[in-house]
Design a protein around this motif. Structure first.
Motif, PDB file in Angstrom:
ATOM      1  N   PHE A 130       0.833  -1.019  -0.182  1.00 58.54           N
ATOM      2  CA  PHE A 130      -0.139  -0.380  -0.369  1.00 58.54           C
ATOM      3  C   PHE A 130       0.718   1.285  -0.180  1.00 58.54           C
ATOM      4  O   PHE A 130       1.906   1.461   1.031  1.00 58.54           O
ATOM      5  N   MET A 131       0.362   2.089  -1.094  1.00 56.14           N
ATOM      6  CA  MET A 131       0.828   3.324  -0.627  1.00 56.14           C
ATOM      7  C   MET A 131      -0.397   4.504  -0.850  1.00 56.14           C
ATOM      8  O   MET A 131      -0.949   4.877  -0.832  1.00 56.14           O
ATOM      9  N   THR A 132       0.272   5.878  -0.270  1.00 54.62           N
ATOM     10  CA  THR A 132      -0.137   6.849  -0.548  1.00 54.62           C
ATOM     11  C   THR A 132       0.342   8.231  -1.946  1.00 54.62           C
ATOM     12  O   THR A 132       1.254   7.644  -2.221  1.00 54.62           O
ATOM     13  N   PRO A 133      -0.822   8.596  -2.299  1.00 58.98           N
ATOM     14  CA  PRO A 133      -0.162   9.724  -3.733  1.00 58.98           C
ATOM     15  C   PRO A 133       1.343  10.377  -3.135  1.00 58.98           C
ATOM     16  O   PRO A 133       2.220  10.596  -4.346  1.00 58.98           O
ATOM     17  N   GLY A 134       1.825  10.938  -2.173  1.00 48.80           N
ATOM     18  CA  GLY A 134       2.781  10.669  -1.882  1.00 48.80           C
ATOM     19  C   GLY A 134       3.509   9.862  -2.509  1.00 48.80           C
ATOM     20  O   GLY A 134       4.976  10.436  -1.655  1.00 48.80           O
ATOM     21  N   TRP A 135       3.825   8.810  -1.943  1.00 49.90           N
ATOM     22  CA  TRP A 135       4.687   7.911  -2.103  1.00 49.90           C
ATOM     23  C   TRP A 135       5.652   7.912  -3.301  1.00 49.90           C
ATOM     24  O   TRP A 135       6.251   7.642  -3.650  1.00 49.90           O
ATOM     25  N   VAL A 136       3.987   8.182  -4.721  1.00 48.68           N
ATOM     26  CA  VAL A 136       4.023   8.520  -5.820  1.00 48.68           C
ATOM     27  C   VAL A 136       4.921   9.292  -6.453  1.00 48.68           C
ATOM     28  O   VAL A 136       6.044   9.609  -6.751  1.00 48.68           O
ATOM     29  N   LYS A 137       4.711  11.049  -5.506  1.00 49.29           N
ATOM     30  CA  LYS A 137       4.632  12.060  -6.099  1.00 49.29           C
ATOM     31  C   LYS A 137       6.224  12.700  -5.777  1.00 49.29           C
ATOM     32  O   LYS A 137       7.156  12.923  -6.339  1.00 49.29           O
ATOM     33  N   PHE A 138       6.826  12.045  -4.295  1.00 47.91           N
ATOM     34  CA  PHE A 138       7.686  12.375  -4.063  1.00 47.91           C
ATOM     35  C   PHE A 138       8.597  10.788  -3.777  1.00 47.91           C
ATOM     36  O   PHE A 138       9.589  10.433  -2.924  1.00 47.91           O
ATOM     37  N   ARG A 139       8.642   9.904  -4.663  1.00 46.77           N
ATOM     38  CA  ARG A 139      10.057   8.482  -4.825  1.00 46.77           C
ATOM     39  C   ARG A 139      11.000   8.918  -5.088  1.00 46.77           C
ATOM     40  O   ARG A 139      11.407   8.402  -3.819  1.00 46.77           O
ATOM     41  N   MET A 175      -0.643   9.372 -14.186  1.00 54.63           N
ATOM     42  CA  MET A 175      -1.332   8.745 -15.301  1.00 54.63           C
ATOM     43  C   MET A 175      -1.575   9.241 -16.489  1.00 54.63           C
ATOM     44  O   MET A 175      -1.228   8.614 -17.350  1.00 54.63           O
ATOM     45  N   GLU A 176      -2.118  10.287 -16.646  1.00 56.02           N
ATOM     46  CA  GLU A 176      -2.535  11.257 -17.613  1.00 56.02           C
ATOM     47  C   GLU A 176      -1.160  12.403 -18.200  1.00 56.02           C
ATOM     48  O   GLU A 176      -0.981  12.185 -19.613  1.00 56.02           O
ATOM     49  N   LYS A 177      -0.948  13.113 -17.238  1.00 54.76           N
ATOM     50  CA  LYS A 177       0.245  13.465 -17.987  1.00 54.76           C
ATOM     51  C   LYS A 177       1.720  13.112 -17.614  1.00 54.76           C
ATOM     52  O   LYS A 177       2.418  13.600 -18.624  1.00 54.76           O
ATOM     53  N   ASP A 178       1.843  11.782 -17.799  1.00 52.32           N
ATOM     54  CA  ASP A 178       3.321  10.816 -17.537  1.00 52.32           C
ATOM     55  C   ASP A 178       2.824   9.585 -17.223  1.00 52.32           C
ATOM     56  O   ASP A 178       3.620   8.365 -16.037  1.00 52.32           O
ATOM     57  N   PRO A 179       3.102   9.560 -18.136  1.00 53.00           N
ATOM     58  CA  PRO A 179       2.972   7.684 -18.530  1.00 53.00           C
ATOM     59  C   PRO A 179       3.627   6.689 -18.942  1.00 53.00           C
ATOM     60  O   PRO A 179       3.631   5.599 -18.428  1.00 53.00           O
ATOM     61  N   GLU A 180       4.380   7.795 -19.137  1.00 52.65           N
ATOM     62  CA  GLU A 180       5.761   6.455 -19.221  1.00 52.65           C
ATOM     63  C   GLU A 180       6.990   6.835 -17.699  1.00 52.65           C
ATOM     64  O   GLU A 180       7.149   5.344 -18.006  1.00 52.65           O
ATOM     65  N   GLY A 181       7.035   7.905 -17.630  1.00 50.12           N
ATOM     66  CA  GLY A 181       6.755   7.395 -15.961  1.00 50.12           C
ATOM     67  C   GLY A 181       6.008   6.836 -14.917  1.00 50.12           C
ATOM     68  O   GLY A 181       6.833   5.628 -13.923  1.00 50.12           O
ATOM     69  N   PHE A 182       4.935   6.806 -14.890  1.00 45.35           N
ATOM     70  CA  PHE A 182       3.842   5.888 -13.875  1.00 45.35           C
ATOM     71  C   PHE A 182       4.415   3.910 -14.633  1.00 45.35           C
ATOM     72  O   PHE A 182       4.948   3.310 -14.191  1.00 45.35           O
ATOM     73  N   LEU A 183       5.002   3.750 -15.665  1.00 41.52           N
ATOM     74  CA  LEU A 183       4.906   2.803 -16.150  1.00 41.52           C
ATOM     75  C   LEU A 183       6.401   2.283 -15.436  1.00 41.52           C
ATOM     76  O   LEU A 183       6.885   1.319 -15.696  1.00 41.52           O
ATOM     77  N   GLU A 184       7.027   3.484 -16.071  1.00 42.17           N
ATOM     78  CA  GLU A 184       8.646   3.038 -15.449  1.00 42.17           C
ATOM     79  C   GLU A 184       8.902   2.792 -13.640  1.00 42.17           C
ATOM     80  O   GLU A 184       9.659   2.376 -13.346  1.00 42.17           O
ATOM     81  N   MET A 189       9.506  -1.339  -9.402  1.00 39.89           N
ATOM     82  CA  MET A 189       9.224  -1.592  -7.982  1.00 39.89           C
ATOM     83  C   MET A 189       9.109  -3.455  -8.684  1.00 39.89           C
ATOM     84  O   MET A 189       8.910  -4.421  -7.916  1.00 39.89           O
ATOM     85  N   GLY A 190       9.342  -4.031  -9.703  1.00 37.29           N
ATOM     86  CA  GLY A 190       8.812  -5.154 -10.527  1.00 37.29           C
ATOM     87  C   GLY A 190       7.504  -5.545  -9.971  1.00 37.29           C
ATOM     88  O   GLY A 190       7.317  -6.558 -10.407  1.00 37.29           O
ATOM     89  N   ILE A 191       6.052  -5.344 -10.201  1.00 34.12           N
ATOM     90  CA  ILE A 191       4.546  -5.535  -9.871  1.00 34.12           C
ATOM     91  C   ILE A 191       4.159  -4.279 -10.371  1.00 34.12           C
ATOM     92  O   ILE A 191       4.319  -3.869  -9.958  1.00 34.12           O
ATOM     93  N   PRO A 192       2.525  -4.294 -10.715  1.00 31.52           N
ATOM     94  CA  PRO A 192       2.193  -3.359 -11.368  1.00 31.52           C
ATOM     95  C   PRO A 192       1.609  -2.614  -9.593  1.00 31.52           C
ATOM     96  O   PRO A 192       1.381  -3.100  -9.103  1.00 31.52           O
ATOM     97  N   MET A 193       0.932  -1.546 -10.229  1.00 29.10           N
ATOM     98  CA  MET A 193       0.329  -0.419  -9.375  1.00 29.10           C
ATOM     99  C   MET A 193      -0.656  -0.492 -10.177  1.00 29.10           C
ATOM    100  O   MET A 193      -1.409   0.063 -11.409  1.00 29.10           O
ATOM    101  N   GLN A 194      -1.701   0.211  -8.848  1.00 25.80           N
ATOM    102  CA  GLN A 194      -3.146   0.452  -9.363  1.00 25.80           C
ATOM    103  C   GLN A 194      -3.697   1.543  -8.413  1.00 25.80           C
ATOM    104  O   GLN A 194      -3.130   1.380  -6.877  1.00 25.80           O
ATOM    105  N   ALA A 195      -4.201   2.586  -9.139  1.00 19.63           N
ATOM    106  CA  ALA A 195      -5.134   3.695  -8.057  1.00 19.63           C
ATOM    107  C   ALA A 195      -6.135   2.567  -6.760  1.00 19.63           C
ATOM    108  O   ALA A 195      -6.841   2.337  -7.930  1.00 19.63           O
TER     109      ALA A 195
END
Length: 222
Positions: A130-139, A175-184, A189-195
């Motif tokens: 589990f993560m929060t948006p901050g774990w994505v934004k401030f990776r 995901m709309e603004k940075d789809p490449e960053g999302f996929l990277e 992580m080596g696992i899928p990520m979903q909201a």
């Protein structure tokens, strides 16, 4: 009567900044005194204590009470002093400083029962990261010092993938603004990520709970 935070300062881990700014924009949090420490300080306890102490003292000078938005046992692990807990740290600043009652930022947004239910719903009960948006934004700050090897040791065991508890619509925009960053990010992580969309009702309740504690403490002092 709606409770007001106008006489209260908030000192928070930067990881939870997106939710606090969202609630501020919605006028739920109505104080001008909001201060953030650097995201990811759970990995550097000495720096966490330094920044937290400095920021709490600043907040105390500007408001009648301070609510600290930090988790407990998962955000503060002191290897040098194992018996020193986040509760000890906060208590040193007196009754005008209180802390939100949660073990980590995920627990601020969803209780354990809710996270168990979400894991069952999206992953059939498989282990979920589990993560929060901050774990994505401030990776880069949250995972400071992590290379691919450390990532491989931690993420893949979560066979249910990564789930972002999203109460602010962050992931759709990301995901709309940075789809490449999302996929990277997923590849790293080596696992899928979903909201997973949630409300911020739990977070709001935890904040107002501590506002009530501050009010009681101030009344006791007087």
């Amino acid at each position: 009567m709606t409770q007001s935070f106008s006489d209260t300062a908030i000192v928070a881990c930067g990881t939870i900044r997106p939710e606090i700014e969202f609630l501020t924009a919605k006028n739920f949090i109505d104080t001008d005194h909001i201060y953030f420490t650097t995201p990811g300080l759970h990995q550097d306890i000495r720096e966490l204590e330094r920044q937290l102490g400095k920021t709490i003292e600043k907040a105390k000078s500007r408001a009648k009470g301070v609510i600290v938005v930090y988790g407990g046992k998962y955000c503060y692990v002191n290897a040098d002093e194992p018996t020193r807990l986040m509760a000890n740290v906060i208590s040193e600043y007196g009754p005008e400083v209180v802390r939100i009652q949660a073990s980590h930022c995920m627990g601020m947004l969803a209780g354990q029962d809710e996270m168990d239910r979400i894991a069952q719903e999206v992953a059939g009960g498989e282990p979920v990261w589990f993560m929060t948006p901050g774990w994505v934004k401030f990776r880069k700050l949250v995972f400071k010092g992590w290379d691919k090897g450390i990532a491989n040791e931690n993420f893949p065991r979560h066979t249910g993938g990564a789930v972002v508890l999203d109460g602010i619509g962050f992931m759709d925009d990301y995901m709309e603004k940075d789809p490449e960053g999302f996929l990277e990010y997923c590849d790293w992580m080596g696992i899928p990520m979903q909201a997973y969309p949630i409300t911020l009702d739990r977070f709001k309740s935890l904040l107002t709970d501590q506002l009530a504690v501050l009010t009681a403490n101030q009344a006791a002092i007087q």
